[in-house]
Design a protein around this motif. Structure first.
Motif, PDB file in Angstrom:
ATOM      1  N   UNK A 127      -4.577   2.207  13.364  1.00 29.60           N
ATOM      2  CA  UNK A 127      -5.438   1.112  13.136  1.00 29.60           C
ATOM      3  C   UNK A 127      -6.568   1.218  12.104  1.00 29.60           C
ATOM      4  N   UNK A 128      -7.099   2.139  11.927  1.00 35.32           N
ATOM      5  CA  UNK A 128      -7.908   2.604  11.068  1.00 35.32           C
ATOM      6  C   UNK A 128      -7.427   2.674   9.426  1.00 35.32           C
ATOM      7  N   UNK A 129      -6.176   3.286   9.422  1.00 38.87           N
ATOM      8  CA  UNK A 129      -5.546   3.505   8.229  1.00 38.87           C
ATOM      9  C   UNK A 129      -5.304   2.078   7.823  1.00 38.87           C
ATOM     10  N   UNK A 130      -4.707   1.242   8.498  1.00 43.95           N
ATOM     11  CA  UNK A 130      -4.165  -0.277   8.279  1.00 43.95           C
ATOM     12  C   UNK A 130      -5.503  -0.802   7.752  1.00 43.95           C
ATOM     13  N   UNK A 139      -6.215   0.385   4.218  1.00 45.99           N
ATOM     14  CA  UNK A 139      -5.170   0.442   3.086  1.00 45.99           C
ATOM     15  C   UNK A 139      -5.248  -0.767   1.929  1.00 45.99           C
ATOM     16  N   UNK A 140      -5.220  -0.372   0.769  1.00 52.08           N
ATOM     17  CA  UNK A 140      -5.130  -1.677  -0.256  1.00 52.08           C
ATOM     18  C   UNK A 140      -3.826  -2.502   0.187  1.00 52.08           C
ATOM     19  N   UNK A 187      -1.928  -8.197   4.812  1.00 48.49           N
ATOM     20  CA  UNK A 187      -2.825  -7.318   5.952  1.00 48.49           C
ATOM     21  C   UNK A 187      -2.330  -7.673   7.106  1.00 48.49           C
ATOM     22  N   UNK A 188      -2.352  -9.053   7.261  1.00 47.21           N
ATOM     23  CA  UNK A 188      -1.884  -9.604   8.809  1.00 47.21           C
ATOM     24  C   UNK A 188      -0.363  -9.165   8.885  1.00 47.21           C
ATOM     25  N   UNK A 215       1.846   8.632   8.491  1.00 46.86           N
ATOM     26  CA  UNK A 215       2.351   9.561   7.358  1.00 46.86           C
ATOM     27  C   UNK A 215       2.394   8.468   6.189  1.00 46.86           C
ATOM     28  N   UNK A 216       3.171   7.191   6.296  1.00 46.37           N
ATOM     29  CA  UNK A 216       3.481   6.418   5.183  1.00 46.37           C
ATOM     30  C   UNK A 216       2.117   6.073   4.819  1.00 46.37           C
ATOM     31  N   UNK A 217       1.186   5.732   5.397  1.00 44.04           N
ATOM     32  CA  UNK A 217      -0.007   5.023   5.002  1.00 44.04           C
ATOM     33  C   UNK A 217      -1.048   6.153   4.316  1.00 44.04           C
TER      34      UNK A 217
END
Length: 189
Positions: free
Chosen positions: A4-7, A10-11, A95-96, A147-149
């Protein structure tokens, strides 16, 4: 750091790649080929419009209205991810969409998991870091999303490098899910 924090950090490009990766890993549920979403990845790398590639993917993966048969919940979730892809790779809708794809992909993996689901926590709680009692398939999907983020946030890898590595991680997850879907089909047949 939790998913949740990574999302949240994220740009737009990272969010678009994250959402696309979640969708890409779930394509086997719809019977889609491995290269079906490759044009969307290419448009993301180039920064170009992905409208044409998106329309093509939808035409292949979205069933006609009269397809009939009982709906498979994992397939319904995957089609919703595809249907919700925003027209642009940037902006508030990305983002959504990425957040929704994250939840949906975890749910798809949970539905396909053969191991019993541990505890009463929903997949959304798993994204916040509460991973006790997770099943192997869902845990692996959560790790891939994180990992992807992380790869896309790593500015040292460069824009193309991070995206290429994210695609590789997603490809690995798609292979795993394809094997699960195949086993499930053999079990029914």
């Amino acid at each position: 750091m939790s998913l949740v924090e990574l999302i949240a950090q994220a740009d737009d490009r990272g969010l678009a790649a994250s959402g696309l990766a979640c969708l890409d890993r779930c394509v086997p549920v719809l019977g889609g080929g491995d290269d079906l979403l490759r044009p969307l990845w290419a448009r993301l790398a180039e920064g170009g419009d992905w409208g044409g590639a998106l329309a093509e993917a939808r035409s292949v993966l979205m069933p006609p209205a009269d397809a009939g048969g009982p709906p498979d919940e994992a397939a319904v979730l995957t089609r919703r991810m595809l249907d919700a892809v925003p027209a642009a790779q940037a902006g508030p809708g990305v983002r959504e969409w990425a957040d929704g794809c994250s939840v949906a992909a975890l749910q798809v993996h949970r539905l396909l998991e053969t191991a019993p689901w541990g505890g009463t926590r929903p997949v959304s709680a798993r994204r916040e870091g509460r991973t006790d009692g997770m099943t192997p398939l869902v845990e692996a999907e959560l790790r891939r999303q994180i990992r992807i983020l992380e790869l896309l946030a790593d500015r040292g890898a460069g824009p193309a490098g991070g995206l290429r590595q994210a695609l590789d991680v997603s490809l690995e997850g798609r292979r795993v899910l394809r094997a699960v879907v195949s086993r499930r089909a053999r079990g029914r047949g």
